[in-house]
Design an enzyme around this catalytic site. Structure first.
Site, mmCIF file in Angstrom:
data_model
loop_
_atom_site.group_PDB
_atom_site.id
_atom_site.type_symbol
_atom_site.label_atom_id
_atom_site.label_comp_id
_atom_site.label_asym_id
_atom_site.label_seq_id
_atom_site.Cartn_x
_atom_site.Cartn_y
_atom_site.Cartn_z
ATOM 1 N N GLU A 144 -4.643 -28.666 8.990
ATOM 2 C CA GLU A 144 -3.935 -28.423 10.285
ATOM 3 C C GLU A 144 -4.895 -28.787 11.480
ATOM 4 O OE1 GLU A 144 -1.240 -26.416 10.843
ATOM 5 O OE2 GLU A 144 -1.170 -25.403 8.895
ATOM 6 N N LEU A 201 3.558 -33.823 6.118
ATOM 7 C CA LEU A 201 3.276 -34.397 7.081
ATOM 8 C C LEU A 201 2.131 -35.635 6.615
ATOM 9 C CD1 LEU A 201 3.618 -35.106 10.137
ATOM 10 C CD2 LEU A 201 1.709 -33.741 10.762
ATOM 11 N N TRP A 244 -1.712 -33.976 -0.309
ATOM 12 C CA TRP A 244 -2.462 -32.685 -0.041
ATOM 13 C C TRP A 244 -1.379 -31.650 0.788
ATOM 14 C CZ3 TRP A 244 -6.688 -31.706 -1.987
ATOM 15 C CH2 TRP A 244 -7.797 -32.764 -2.055
ATOM 16 N N GLY A 270 -4.020 -39.010 7.752
ATOM 17 C CA GLY A 270 -4.154 -37.683 7.827
ATOM 18 C C GLY A 270 -4.244 -37.279 9.180
HETATM 19 P P1 TGC Z 1 0.153 -37.409 21.116
HETATM 20 O O1 TGC Z 1 0.310 -38.572 21.950
HETATM 21 O O2 TGC Z 1 -0.836 -36.525 21.462
HETATM 22 O O3 TGC Z 1 1.310 -36.467 21.015
HETATM 23 C C1 TGC Z 1 2.648 -37.260 20.453
HETATM 24 C C2 TGC Z 1 3.866 -36.339 20.956
HETATM 25 O O4 TGC Z 1 3.765 -34.918 20.428
HETATM 26 C C3 TGC Z 1 3.623 -34.049 21.434
HETATM 27 N N1 TGC Z 1 2.665 -33.040 21.141
HETATM 28 C C4 TGC Z 1 2.674 -31.768 20.996
HETATM 29 N N2 TGC Z 1 3.948 -31.190 20.801
HETATM 30 C C5 TGC Z 1 3.658 -29.842 20.679
HETATM 31 N N3 TGC Z 1 2.770 -29.136 20.195
HETATM 32 C C6 TGC Z 1 1.608 -29.940 20.201
HETATM 33 N N4 TGC Z 1 0.515 -29.346 19.734
HETATM 34 C C7 TGC Z 1 1.606 -31.243 20.493
HETATM 35 N N5 TGC Z 1 0.442 -32.268 20.457
HETATM 36 C C8 TGC Z 1 1.109 -33.234 20.872
HETATM 37 C C9 TGC Z 1 2.946 -34.841 22.822
HETATM 38 O O5 TGC Z 1 3.633 -34.319 24.004
HETATM 39 C C10 TGC Z 1 4.064 -36.296 22.490
HETATM 40 O O6 TGC Z 1 5.404 -35.856 22.776
HETATM 41 P P2 TGC Z 1 6.298 -36.945 23.262
HETATM 42 O O7 TGC Z 1 7.587 -36.266 23.598
HETATM 43 O O8 TGC Z 1 5.753 -37.466 24.757
HETATM 44 O O9 TGC Z 1 6.008 -38.345 22.535
HETATM 45 O O10 TGC Z 1 0.036 -37.875 19.688
HETATM 46 P P3 TGC Z 1 -1.363 -38.692 19.046
HETATM 47 O O11 TGC Z 1 -0.780 -39.197 18.010
HETATM 48 O O12 TGC Z 1 -2.243 -39.054 19.823
HETATM 49 O O13 TGC Z 1 -1.953 -37.201 18.444
HETATM 50 C C11 TGC Z 1 -3.372 -37.109 18.331
HETATM 51 C C12 TGC Z 1 -3.641 -35.904 17.422
HETATM 52 C C13 TGC Z 1 -5.010 -36.085 16.877
HETATM 53 C C14 TGC Z 1 -3.905 -34.717 18.482
HETATM 54 C C15 TGC Z 1 -2.723 -35.333 16.559
HETATM 55 O O14 TGC Z 1 -2.376 -36.400 15.624
HETATM 56 C C16 TGC Z 1 -3.129 -34.354 15.583
HETATM 57 O O15 TGC Z 1 -3.045 -33.009 15.703
HETATM 58 N N6 TGC Z 1 -3.742 -34.528 14.520
HETATM 59 C C17 TGC Z 1 -4.016 -33.662 13.353
HETATM 60 C C18 TGC Z 1 -3.205 -33.836 11.965
HETATM 61 C C19 TGC Z 1 -2.742 -32.346 11.637
HETATM 62 O O16 TGC Z 1 -3.198 -31.326 11.995
HETATM 63 N N7 TGC Z 1 -2.183 -32.384 10.452
HETATM 64 C C20 TGC Z 1 -1.728 -31.224 9.771
HETATM 65 C C21 TGC Z 1 -0.924 -31.448 8.423
HETATM 66 S S1 TGC Z 1 -0.259 -29.978 8.052
HETATM 67 C C22 TGC Z 1 -1.397 -28.994 7.385
HETATM 68 O O17 TGC Z 1 -2.492 -29.405 7.286
HETATM 69 C C23 TGC Z 1 -0.859 -27.707 6.485
HETATM 70 S S2 TGC Z 1 -2.032 -26.847 5.842
HETATM 71 C C24 TGC Z 1 -1.231 -25.577 5.658
HETATM 72 C C25 TGC Z 1 -1.789 -24.321 4.843
HETATM 73 O O18 TGC Z 1 -2.088 -24.600 3.746
HETATM 74 O O19 TGC Z 1 -2.039 -23.350 5.467
HETATM 75 P P1 FAD Z 2 -9.123 -37.920 7.683
HETATM 76 O O1 FAD Z 2 -8.164 -38.075 8.783
HETATM 77 O O2 FAD Z 2 -9.201 -39.114 6.939
HETATM 78 O O3 FAD Z 2 -10.692 -37.441 8.376
HETATM 79 C C1 FAD Z 2 -11.692 -37.617 7.839
HETATM 80 C C2 FAD Z 2 -13.114 -37.421 8.679
HETATM 81 O O4 FAD Z 2 -13.011 -38.113 9.928
HETATM 82 C C3 FAD Z 2 -12.848 -35.719 9.236
HETATM 83 O O5 FAD Z 2 -13.969 -35.276 9.334
HETATM 84 C C4 FAD Z 2 -12.243 -35.983 10.657
HETATM 85 O O6 FAD Z 2 -12.508 -35.129 11.709
HETATM 86 C C5 FAD Z 2 -12.667 -37.313 10.967
HETATM 87 N N1 FAD Z 2 -12.221 -38.211 12.094
HETATM 88 C C6 FAD Z 2 -10.830 -39.104 11.795
HETATM 89 N N2 FAD Z 2 -10.328 -39.363 12.957
HETATM 90 C C7 FAD Z 2 -11.362 -39.194 13.765
HETATM 91 C C8 FAD Z 2 -11.472 -39.729 14.963
HETATM 92 N N3 FAD Z 2 -10.797 -40.358 15.605
HETATM 93 N N4 FAD Z 2 -12.609 -39.412 15.804
HETATM 94 C C9 FAD Z 2 -13.593 -38.546 15.128
HETATM 95 N N5 FAD Z 2 -13.434 -38.218 13.812
HETATM 96 C C10 FAD Z 2 -12.451 -38.497 13.245
HETATM 97 N N6 FAD Z 2 -1.231 -31.636 4.991
HETATM 98 C C11 FAD Z 2 0.271 -31.417 5.147
HETATM 99 O O7 FAD Z 2 1.137 -32.219 5.581
HETATM 100 N N7 FAD Z 2 0.980 -30.364 4.370
HETATM 101 C C12 FAD Z 2 0.112 -29.463 3.878
HETATM 102 O O8 FAD Z 2 0.782 -28.399 3.254
HETATM 103 C C13 FAD Z 2 -1.019 -29.525 3.556
HETATM 104 N N8 FAD Z 2 -2.002 -28.506 3.001
HETATM 105 C C14 FAD Z 2 -3.300 -29.002 2.805
HETATM 106 C C15 FAD Z 2 -4.140 -28.224 1.805
HETATM 107 C C16 FAD Z 2 -5.263 -28.453 1.465
HETATM 108 C C17 FAD Z 2 -6.045 -27.643 0.549
HETATM 109 C C18 FAD Z 2 -6.091 -29.532 2.394
HETATM 110 C C19 FAD Z 2 -7.539 -29.955 1.839
HETATM 111 C C20 FAD Z 2 -5.169 -30.238 3.174
HETATM 112 C C21 FAD Z 2 -3.917 -30.187 3.466
HETATM 113 N N9 FAD Z 2 -3.169 -31.118 4.068
HETATM 114 C C22 FAD Z 2 -1.800 -30.799 4.357
HETATM 115 C C23 FAD Z 2 -3.940 -31.986 4.732
HETATM 116 C C24 FAD Z 2 -4.691 -31.953 5.925
HETATM 117 O O9 FAD Z 2 -3.894 -31.734 7.034
HETATM 118 C C25 FAD Z 2 -5.565 -33.207 6.260
HETATM 119 O O10 FAD Z 2 -6.454 -33.120 5.173
HETATM 120 C C26 FAD Z 2 -6.234 -33.162 7.451
HETATM 121 O O11 FAD Z 2 -5.151 -33.258 8.488
HETATM 122 C C27 FAD Z 2 -7.246 -34.335 7.584
HETATM 123 O O12 FAD Z 2 -6.905 -35.549 7.193
HETATM 124 P P2 FAD Z 2 -7.639 -36.253 5.932
HETATM 125 O O13 FAD Z 2 -7.794 -35.581 4.999
HETATM 126 O O14 FAD Z 2 -6.605 -37.622 5.889
HETATM 127 O O15 FAD Z 2 -8.985 -36.729 6.667
#
Ligand code: TGC
Ligand code: FAD
Length: 398
Positions: A374, A136, A167, A142
Site C-alpha cells: 500500500e 495493481l 503479490w 510496484g
Molecule cells: P500522480 O501524478 O501523483 O497521480 C496520478 C493521478 O492520480 C491522482 N492521485 C490520486 N487520487 C486519489 N487519491 C490519491 N491518493 C491520489 N494520488 C494521486 C492524481 O491526482 C492524478 O490524477 P489526474 O486526474 O491528474 O491524472 O501519479 P504518480 O505516478 O506520480 O504517483 C506516484 C506515487 C508514487 C505517489 C504513486 O504511484 C504511489 O502511490 N505508489 C505506491 C503504489 C502502491 O501503493 N501500491 C499499492 C498496491 S495495492 C496493495 O499493496 C494492497 S496490499 C493490501 C493488503 O493486503 O492489505
Molecule cells: P519496488 O517498487 O521495487 O521498491 C523497492 C524499494 O525501492 C522500496 O524500498 C521502495 O521504497 C524503494 N523505491 C522505489 N522507488 C523509489 C523512488 N523513486 N525513490 C526512493 N525509493 C524508491 N499489490 C496489489 O496490487 N494488490 C495486493 O493485494 C497486494 N498485496 C500485497 C501483499 C503482500 C504480502 C506484499 C508484500 C505486497 C502486496 N502488494 C499488493 C504489492 C505492494 O503494494 C508492493 O510490494 C509495493 O507497492 C512495493 O512495490 P515493489 O514490491 O515492486 O517494490
C-alpha cells in the site's frame, strides 16, 4: 483524582460515540474469541481458514461502511478503523483479508460500478460467500503503477486482457478480481488505465499462489495471470479513468492500515510489559531495571501518538475533510512505529521472543509486509515531501 490509563494514556476510547464503541466491542470479542485461537497455527501452517470470511460477514465486518442496501453495515469510517485495529491486534494477515475485501473490492464496486455490478457482487462479498482481490502491482512495476504493462484491448462485446499481476492478497482464493489495466478502444488510441472485474472461471485466467512467504503467512497471496482473457463489457467500470481509480481505493485501505497498526503495536507492548514484569533475572523482575522501563515508556508514547493520529484521521474522514496526504502521514508513521515496537518487544522477550508461542515475532514479521505494501514507508515519505516542497522526487524529472 484522575487515574492514568496505561493502555489508552490520552483516553481516546472515552471519546468514541456509542455506536462506534459497540462496533469496536463486537470486533474485539470476535477477534479474541475466534481469531486469536487460530492465529499461531494459521501462521505456522500458512493457512487462511475460509470460514473466517463467512464469520466476518455474519457480524458485519466486511464492507462495513457500505450501504446496507447492498449488504454493508453502513457504519462510520471511525468504526471501520476500530475494526481494523481489533483484527490486526491478532494478525495483520486477517486484517489484510478484511481490508482487501472491504476497501479494495467492495469500495470500488460501490463507487465505480454499475447498478447491475453492485447488485451482483456486493451482497455476496458482504456475507463472505465470495472473495475478492485487487490487482495493481506487477512483477516489474510496484511503487510505480503508472508504468504498468497489463493491457486491455477492445473486442466485440468486451475486452481482451493480457499481462500479469504479482503479490496479490487473496488471489488464490478469490472469485472476483478488480484488475487495473491499460485499455485501448482503438489501436491508435493513447492507453488509459481502467478497472475490470475478472471472474475466476474466465478462460485464460489463473491465480497461482506465492510460496515461501516468511511474513503474512496466514494471508493467501498470489499472482494474477491473463492470457487473452475475454472480459465482457458488463464487467468493466464504466466511467473511471486513470490512476485516480486505484488510488481512491488505496486511500481507503491505507486509512484502515493506519488503524490496524495500532492494534499490532498494542499487542506487542502488552506482551513486553507482562513479560518483563513476570520474569526475574539477577534476583529482581526485569521490569525493575531502567532500560526496560524506558523502552516501555517509549512504546506507550509512540502508541499514544499513533492512537491520536488514527482517531483524528477517522474524524476527518467521517466529516469529509480527509486529504490523501493525511493518510500517507498516518500510514507511514503508524506502521513504521509499530514495526519498531514489535522489534523492541521481541528483544525484551529474550530467547522466548523468537518462539511463535509468544506471537511477538509473528507480528514483527507481518509488519515488514505492512510497511511495504500500500505504498512503502519511503514512498509515503516522498508523497509528503512532494506536498511540502511542491517538487516531485520520484523520477529524475523533478
Ligand atoms: P500522480 O501524478 O501523483 O497521480 C496520478 C493521478 O492520480 C491522482 N492521485 C490520486 N487520487 C486519489 N487519491 C490519491 N491518493 C491520489 N494520488 C494521486 C492524481 O491526482 C492524478 O490524477 P489526474 O486526474 O491528474 O491524472 O501519479 P504518480 O505516478 O506520480 O504517483 C506516484 C506515487 C508514487 C505517489 C504513486 O504511484 C504511489 O502511490 N505508489 C505506491 C503504489 C502502491 O501503493 N501500491 C499499492 C498496491 S495495492 C496493495 O499493496 C494492497 S496490499 C493490501 C493488503 O493486503 O492489505
Ligand atoms: P519496488 O517498487 O521495487 O521498491 C523497492 C524499494 O525501492 C522500496 O524500498 C521502495 O521504497 C524503494 N523505491 C522505489 N522507488 C523509489 C523512488 N523513486 N525513490 C526512493 N525509493 C524508491 N499489490 C496489489 O496490487 N494488490 C495486493 O493485494 C497486494 N498485496 C500485497 C501483499 C503482500 C504480502 C506484499 C508484500 C505486497 C502486496 N502488494 C499488493 C504489492 C505492494 O503494494 C508492493 O510490494 C509495493 O507497492 C512495493 O512495490 P515493489 O514490491 O515492486 O517494490
Amino acid at each position: 483524582k484522575n487515574k492514568f490509563n496505561i493502555d489508552d494514556a490520552y483516553l481516546f476510547e472515552s471519546e468514541l460515540s456509542e455506536d462506534d464503541r459497540m462496533v469496536m466491542e463486537t470486533a474485539r470479542d470476535y477477534a479474541q474469541s475466534k481469531l486469536e485461537p487460530r492465529a499461531l497455527e494459521g501462521n505456522q501452517d500458512e493457512v487462511f481458514d475460509l470460514s473466517i470470511a463467512k464469520e466476518m460477514g455474519e457480524i458485519g465486518l466486511l464492507g462495513s461502511t457500505i450501504d446496507p442496501k447492498y449488504g454493508g453495515a453502513g457504519v462510520s469510517d471511525t468504526a471501520y478503523g476500530l475494526i481494523a485495529r481489533e483484527v490486526e491486534r491478532v494478525d495483520s494477515g486477517y486484517r489484510s483479508f478484511m481490508s482487501v475485501q472491504s476497501s479494495l473490492v467492495m469500495y470500488p464496486i460501490s463507487i465505480f460500478g454499475t447498478e447491475e455490478q453492485k447488485e451482483r457482487f456486493l451482497p455476496q462479498l458482504a456475507t463472505g460467500e465470495i472473495i475478492g482481490c485487487f490487482g495493481l502491482t506487477e512483477p516489474d512495476h510496484g511503487s510505480d503503477p503508472a508504468s504498468m504493462s497489463t493491457t486491455a484491448v477492445k473486442t466485440e462485446g468486451g475486452w481482451t486482457l493480457n499481462g500479469a499481476k504479482m503479490w496479490i492478497t487473496n488471489s488464490p482464493i478469490a472469485d472476483v478480481a478488480v484488475v487495473w489495466a491499460k485499455a485501448k478502444e482503438d489501436k491508435d488510441d493513447e492507453p488509459v488505465i481502467r478497472g475490470f472485474l475478472v471472474e475466476k472461471e474466465m478462460n485464460g485466467f489463473s491465480a497461482p499462489a506465492t510460496k515461501h512467504k516468511m511474513s503474512l503467512r496466514a494471508s493467501s497471496t498470489g499472482e494474477l495471470v491473463f492470457e487473452d482473457v475475454f472480459v465482457p463489457d458488463e464487467n468493466v467500470f464504466p466511467e473511471i479513468r486513470g490512476l485516480k481509480g486505484p488510488f481512491m481505493c488505496l486511500n481507503s485501505a491505507r486509512y484502515g492500515i493506519a488503524w490496524g497498526a495500532v492494534g499490532a503495536a498494542e499487542f506487542c507492548y502488552h506482551k513486553a510489559r507482562q513479560y518483563v514484569s513476570d520474569r526475574t533475572q539477577f534476583g529482581k523482575p526485569i521490569a525493575a531495571n531502567q532500560l526496560p522501563q524506558t523502552k516501555l515508556a517509549n512504546m506507550l508514547t509512540d502508541i499514544t501518538s499513533m492512537q491520536m493520529l488514527a482517531w483524528r484521521l477517522g474524524q476527518l474522514k467521517d466529516s469529509g475533510r480527509l486529504h490523501p496526504s493525511m493518510v500517507s502521514l498516518a500510514k507511514r508513521n503508524n506502521v513504521g512505529k509499530a514495526l519498531e515496537i514489535a522489534r523492541v518487544s521481541r528483544d525484551m522477550h529474550g530467547g522466548n521472543g523468537i518462539s511463535g508461542e509468544y506471537r511477538v515475532i509473528h507480528h514483527m514479521m507481518n509488519l515488514e509486509s505492512v510497511n511495504t505494501y500500500e505504498g512503502t514507508y519511503d514512498i509515503h515519505g516522498l508523497i509528503l515531501g512532494r506536498e511540502i516542497t511542491g517538487i516531485q522526487a520520484f523520477t529524475p524529472k523533478g
